[in-house]
Design an enzyme around this catalytic site. Sequence first.
Site, PDB file in Angstrom:
ATOM      1  N   ILE A  22      23.286  43.111  38.976  1.00 29.87           N
ATOM      2  CA  ILE A  22      24.665  42.735  38.680  1.00 29.87           C
ATOM      3  C   ILE A  22      25.404  43.953  38.176  1.00 29.87           C
ATOM      4  CG2 ILE A  22      26.133  41.215  37.295  1.00 29.87           C
ATOM      5  CD1 ILE A  22      23.620  39.387  37.093  1.00 29.87           C
ATOM      6  N   SER A  23      26.355  44.424  38.942  1.00 28.95           N
ATOM      7  CA  SER A  23      27.102  45.627  38.617  1.00 28.95           C
ATOM      8  C   SER A  23      28.488  45.258  38.092  1.00 28.95           C
ATOM      9  CB  SER A  23      27.237  46.512  39.861  1.00 28.95           C
ATOM     10  OG  SER A  23      28.096  47.595  39.613  1.00 28.95           O
ATOM     11  N   THR A  24      28.893  45.933  37.027  1.00 26.67           N
ATOM     12  CA  THR A  24      30.221  45.674  36.465  1.00 26.67           C
ATOM     13  C   THR A  24      31.333  46.195  37.376  1.00 26.67           C
ATOM     14  OG1 THR A  24      30.040  47.746  35.235  1.00 26.67           O
ATOM     15  CG2 THR A  24      29.381  45.735  34.103  1.00 26.67           C
TER      16      THR A  24
END
Length: 305
Positions: A22-24
Amino acid sequence: MTERQAANLTPAPKRLIGYARISTEDQVRDAQMGELRAAGCERIFQELGSGTSRARPVLTRLLEDLVAGDVLVVVRLDRLAHSVSHLLQVIGDLEERGVHFRSVRDPIDTSTPQGMFSLQVLRAVAQLERALIAERTKAGIKAAKARGRLPGNPGLRERRPEAIKAVSKAREKLYLDALISSAQTWLPMVRQLRPQHSWDNVVRVLNRRGHDWTVERLRRAVHRMVREKLADPELLARSPRRAPEDHLMKLVAAIAIADPGLSLRDIAAELNQMGEGPAGGGRKWQPSSVRQLLDEAYRFGLIRR
């Protein structure tokens, strides 16, 4: 054939294990989770971190836990690896352990002939890319020499502090990347054996399984993984002090822990290949001698029944 016999011949269903990073930056959390559930994943592991970060402790632990027959599923290839070489290394390690890999949006599925073909194409492209880079590097050095310029970093030749610092930082980054990429092939064994067993015995067990460690390099690697919070500090604790004659007992215990499926005769063969002399003298180890040492290891609590 009875129904029970037929059931025994039916292969166990594959476990589909999902991994979502999960990448911001791109906020793909909902899309990834939904696609992995739709793909049939029984469990999904989530990693929080940016795409530029190489430290992925959740992935490292997940790769350690996968067993033969499992299928690791990701939505896209870039969710798993930070480069093509890293991707191929991870998939290669999984293949050696009988674990398959599947990418939902890419034509990669190592459990199918079509997916394996796509993987072979990717490997060929990566090999071509490495060859082209090497060729361009050689051509650049040759051209620089023809112009009277020395190859390499001018700052290093002149011993400039900022250049030395930059190169040192780059080398440390490469070292950490290599450790993280290969961790699933050696760190689980270290976790099994340390700190009950000496570094020397851990290295001997690892090297008997195809590695090429020295005590100094392995300790440095574990120190670095602990510093990055990718390994438990307990691994660095001092191993219990025992009498010199206990060396063989600890070595036999380490071999048994590393591969619980080995028979007494198999362990004896490993000791013979290591060049260890039998405890009671003689030329070759016998299963009865191995049994005695294993019984001692049980009494000392080095291994459990």
